[in-house]
Motif scaffolding. Structure first.
Motif, PDB file in Angstrom:
ATOM      1  N   PRO A  61      34.910  22.869  24.576  1.00 37.50           N
ATOM      2  CA  PRO A  61      33.703  23.713  24.383  1.00 37.50           C
ATOM      3  C   PRO A  61      33.504  25.309  24.598  1.00 37.50           C
ATOM      4  CG  PRO A  61      34.216  21.794  25.718  1.00 37.50           C
ATOM      5  CD  PRO A  61      35.580  21.906  25.226  1.00 37.50           C
ATOM      6  N   GLY A  62      32.967  25.384  23.683  1.00 37.15           N
ATOM      7  CA  GLY A  62      32.326  26.889  23.653  1.00 37.15           C
ATOM      8  C   GLY A  62      32.845  27.358  22.716  1.00 37.15           C
ATOM      9  N   GLY A  63      34.008  27.397  21.861  1.00 39.48           N
ATOM     10  CA  GLY A  63      34.211  27.681  20.564  1.00 39.48           C
ATOM     11  C   GLY A  63      35.776  28.979  21.025  1.00 39.48           C
ATOM     12  N   PHE A  64      36.329  28.423  22.199  1.00 43.26           N
ATOM     13  CA  PHE A  64      37.138  29.007  22.220  1.00 43.26           C
ATOM     14  C   PHE A  64      38.772  28.626  22.682  1.00 43.26           C
ATOM     15  CE2 PHE A  64      35.614  28.887  26.279  1.00 43.26           C
ATOM     16  CZ  PHE A  64      36.554  29.142  27.153  1.00 43.26           C
ATOM     17  N   VAL A  65      40.147  29.313  22.930  1.00 42.67           N
ATOM     18  CA  VAL A  65      41.444  29.021  22.605  1.00 42.67           C
ATOM     19  C   VAL A  65      41.140  29.981  24.155  1.00 42.67           C
ATOM     20  CG1 VAL A  65      43.032  28.177  22.523  1.00 42.67           C
ATOM     21  CG2 VAL A  65      41.171  27.541  20.904  1.00 42.67           C
ATOM     22  N   ARG A  66      41.945  29.208  24.485  1.00 41.79           N
ATOM     23  CA  ARG A  66      42.520  30.620  26.117  1.00 41.79           C
ATOM     24  C   ARG A  66      43.886  30.681  25.868  1.00 41.79           C
ATOM     25  NH1 ARG A  66      44.764  29.431  30.349  1.00 41.79           N
ATOM     26  NH2 ARG A  66      44.241  30.683  32.313  1.00 41.79           N
ATOM     27  N   THR A  67      43.917  31.965  25.900  1.00 41.02           N
ATOM     28  CA  THR A  67      46.208  32.281  25.196  1.00 41.02           C
ATOM     29  C   THR A  67      46.910  32.880  26.133  1.00 41.02           C
ATOM     30  OG1 THR A  67      44.910  34.228  24.552  1.00 41.02           O
ATOM     31  CG2 THR A  67      44.708  31.910  22.761  1.00 41.02           C
ATOM     32  N   ALA A  68      46.101  33.348  27.361  1.00 44.94           N
ATOM     33  CA  ALA A  68      46.559  34.264  28.028  1.00 44.94           C
ATOM     34  C   ALA A  68      45.534  33.737  29.138  1.00 44.94           C
ATOM     35  CB  ALA A  68      46.334  35.908  27.410  1.00 44.94           C
ATOM     36  N   THR A  69      47.693  34.144  30.610  1.00 43.17           N
ATOM     37  CA  THR A  69      46.994  34.126  32.164  1.00 43.17           C
ATOM     38  C   THR A  69      45.392  35.054  32.032  1.00 43.17           C
ATOM     39  OG1 THR A  69      48.918  33.468  32.422  1.00 43.17           O
ATOM     40  CG2 THR A  69      47.726  33.969  33.952  1.00 43.17           C
ATOM     41  N   ASP A  70      44.514  34.020  32.980  1.00 45.62           N
ATOM     42  CA  ASP A  70      43.227  35.142  32.995  1.00 45.62           C
ATOM     43  C   ASP A  70      43.764  36.332  34.637  1.00 45.62           C
ATOM     44  OD1 ASP A  70      42.548  33.936  31.566  1.00 45.62           O
ATOM     45  OD2 ASP A  70      41.550  32.590  33.051  1.00 45.62           O
ATOM     46  N   ARG A  71      43.667  36.766  34.940  1.00 43.36           N
ATOM     47  CA  ARG A  71      43.699  37.812  36.154  1.00 43.36           C
ATOM     48  C   ARG A  71      42.435  38.546  36.899  1.00 43.36           C
ATOM     49  NH1 ARG A  71      46.559  40.519  31.637  1.00 43.36           N
ATOM     50  NH2 ARG A  71      44.865  42.044  31.390  1.00 43.36           N
ATOM     51  N   ILE A  72      42.593  38.379  38.068  1.00 39.50           N
ATOM     52  CA  ILE A  72      41.621  39.394  39.504  1.00 39.50           C
ATOM     53  C   ILE A  72      41.922  40.435  39.377  1.00 39.50           C
ATOM     54  CG2 ILE A  72      40.261  38.854  41.088  1.00 39.50           C
ATOM     55  CD1 ILE A  72      39.720  36.090  40.702  1.00 39.50           C
ATOM     56  N   SER A  73      41.726  41.345  39.213  1.00 38.16           N
ATOM     57  CA  SER A  73      42.719  42.670  40.357  1.00 38.16           C
ATOM     58  C   SER A  73      41.424  43.783  40.983  1.00 38.16           C
ATOM     59  CB  SER A  73      42.239  43.702  38.840  1.00 38.16           C
ATOM     60  OG  SER A  73      43.434  43.329  38.019  1.00 38.16           O
ATOM     61  N   LEU A  74      42.293  44.338  42.108  1.00 40.18           N
ATOM     62  CA  LEU A  74      41.569  44.732  42.879  1.00 40.18           C
ATOM     63  C   LEU A  74      41.745  46.019  43.297  1.00 40.18           C
ATOM     64  CD1 LEU A  74      39.001  45.074  45.635  1.00 40.18           C
ATOM     65  CD2 LEU A  74      40.803  44.274  47.040  1.00 40.18           C
ATOM     66  N   LYS A  75      40.923  47.203  43.230  1.00 40.45           N
ATOM     67  CA  LYS A  75      42.448  48.694  42.521  1.00 40.45           C
ATOM     68  C   LYS A  75      41.179  49.777  43.559  1.00 40.45           C
ATOM     69  CE  LYS A  75      44.326  47.153  38.733  1.00 40.45           C
ATOM     70  NZ  LYS A  75      46.067  46.750  38.511  1.00 40.45           N
ATOM     71  N   GLY A  76      42.176  49.953  44.470  1.00 39.97           N
ATOM     72  CA  GLY A  76      41.849  51.424  45.394  1.00 39.97           C
ATOM     73  C   GLY A  76      41.155  51.051  46.075  1.00 39.97           C
ATOM     74  N   LEU A  77      41.711  49.687  46.802  1.00 36.43           N
ATOM     75  CA  LEU A  77      41.277  49.282  48.098  1.00 36.43           C
ATOM     76  C   LEU A  77      41.847  50.179  49.588  1.00 36.43           C
ATOM     77  CD1 LEU A  77      39.998  47.573  50.191  1.00 36.43           C
ATOM     78  CD2 LEU A  77      41.771  45.759  50.458  1.00 36.43           C
ATOM     79  N   ARG A  78      41.034  51.273  49.970  1.00 35.45           N
ATOM     80  CA  ARG A  78      41.758  52.564  50.880  1.00 35.45           C
ATOM     81  C   ARG A  78      41.218  52.003  52.307  1.00 35.45           C
ATOM     82  NH1 ARG A  78      42.449  56.605  48.136  1.00 35.45           N
ATOM     83  NH2 ARG A  78      41.229  56.632  46.184  1.00 35.45           N
ATOM     84  N   VAL A  79      42.375  51.874  52.924  1.00 39.66           N
ATOM     85  CA  VAL A  79      42.412  51.506  54.685  1.00 39.66           C
ATOM     86  C   VAL A  79      43.161  52.420  55.497  1.00 39.66           C
ATOM     87  CG1 VAL A  79      43.188  49.550  56.585  1.00 39.66           C
ATOM     88  CG2 VAL A  79      42.425  49.335  53.571  1.00 39.66           C
ATOM     89  N   HIS A  80      43.250  53.121  56.930  1.00 37.59           N
ATOM     90  CA  HIS A  80      44.049  54.161  57.699  1.00 37.59           C
ATOM     91  C   HIS A  80      45.164  52.363  57.864  1.00 37.59           C
ATOM     92  CE1 HIS A  80      44.957  57.597  59.944  1.00 37.59           C
ATOM     93  NE2 HIS A  80      44.564  56.828  60.877  1.00 37.59           N
ATOM     94  N   GLY A  81      46.180  53.241  58.285  1.00 42.49           N
ATOM     95  CA  GLY A  81      47.263  52.143  58.568  1.00 42.49           C
ATOM     96  C   GLY A  81      48.442  53.439  59.402  1.00 42.49           C
ATOM     97  N   ARG A  82      49.173  52.878  59.469  1.00 44.66           N
ATOM     98  CA  ARG A  82      50.185  53.609  60.540  1.00 44.66           C
ATOM     99  C   ARG A  82      51.354  52.978  60.134  1.00 44.66           C
ATOM    100  NH1 ARG A  82      47.617  55.998  64.755  1.00 44.66           N
ATOM    101  NH2 ARG A  82      45.226  55.381  65.558  1.00 44.66           N
ATOM    102  N   HIS A  83      51.777  52.976  59.398  1.00 32.39           N
ATOM    103  CA  HIS A  83      53.366  52.471  58.967  1.00 32.39           C
ATOM    104  C   HIS A  83      53.834  53.406  58.346  1.00 32.39           C
ATOM    105  CE1 HIS A  83      51.719  48.881  58.312  1.00 32.39           C
ATOM    106  NE2 HIS A  83      49.853  49.013  57.909  1.00 32.39           N
ATOM    107  N   GLY A  84      55.675  53.573  58.680  1.00 28.31           N
ATOM    108  CA  GLY A  84      55.990  54.631  58.431  1.00 28.31           C
ATOM    109  C   GLY A  84      57.210  54.356  59.482  1.00 28.31           C
ATOM    110  N   VAL A  85      58.258  55.230  59.249  1.00 25.87           N
ATOM    111  CA  VAL A  85      59.068  55.639  59.644  1.00 25.87           C
ATOM    112  C   VAL A  85      59.006  57.080  60.767  1.00 25.87           C
ATOM    113  CG1 VAL A  85      60.860  54.377  58.282  1.00 25.87           C
ATOM    114  CG2 VAL A  85      60.911  56.912  58.552  1.00 25.87           C
ATOM    115  N   LEU A  86      58.496  57.452  60.869  1.00 28.59           N
ATOM    116  CA  LEU A  86      58.225  59.100  61.685  1.00 28.59           C
ATOM    117  C   LEU A  86      57.506  58.835  62.785  1.00 28.59           C
ATOM    118  CD1 LEU A  86      58.169  62.193  58.859  1.00 28.59           C
ATOM    119  CD2 LEU A  86      60.323  60.986  59.911  1.00 28.59           C
TER     120      LEU A  86
END
Length: 129
Positions: A3-28
């Motif tokens: 239905p809809g006249g299309f054939v799904r040929t690839a894996t779908d993706r949902i992307s979330l880009k540039g999420l900015r968060v303050h964190g305290r990670h690191g060895v120093l």
């Protein structure tokens, strides 16, 4: 033809880009005390056709909730390595049962490197066993 006249040929993706968060990670000690901004990009691989067919949010990933969960990890318990942080973020993504594969990039643009640079990025790809 489906239905809809299309054939799904690839894996779908949902992307979330540039999420900015303050964190305290690191060895120093200064990284743990002062913290810094981390930037997260995730791409989720899943089948979005059932959600699209029924216009049904419950059959896909709610990216607003995902963003909040990822921010909680970045802003939460510190780790030494951004590789460890990336793995924890991938685990959050894969906790959503519809996600088959997650690609996670953690950017540390203020990493303590005494030379000019644009960014430090660790990217991992994890999937279901």
């Amino acid at each position: 033809m489906p239905p809809g006249g299309f054939v799904r040929t690839a894996t779908d993706r949902i992307s979330l880009k540039g999420l900015r968060v303050h964190g305290r990670h690191g060895v120093l000690a200064a990284e743990r005390e002062l913290g810094q901004e981390f930037v997260v990009d995730v791409t989720l691989f899943l089948d979005t056709a059932p959600a699209a067919a029924g216009d049904d949010l419950t059959r896909t990933v709610h990216y607003g909730e995902l963003a909040e969960d990822l921010a909680g990890v970045v802003g939460g318990e510190p780790v030494d390595l951004i590789e460890t942080l990336a793995q924890r973020l991938a685990d959050v993504c894969l906790a959503r049962e519809l996600v088959q594969v997650a690609e996670v990039s953690v950017h540390k643009p203020a990493a303590p490197i005494p030379l000019p640079f644009d960014d430090v990025i660790v990217t991992i790809t994890r999937g279901r066993a």
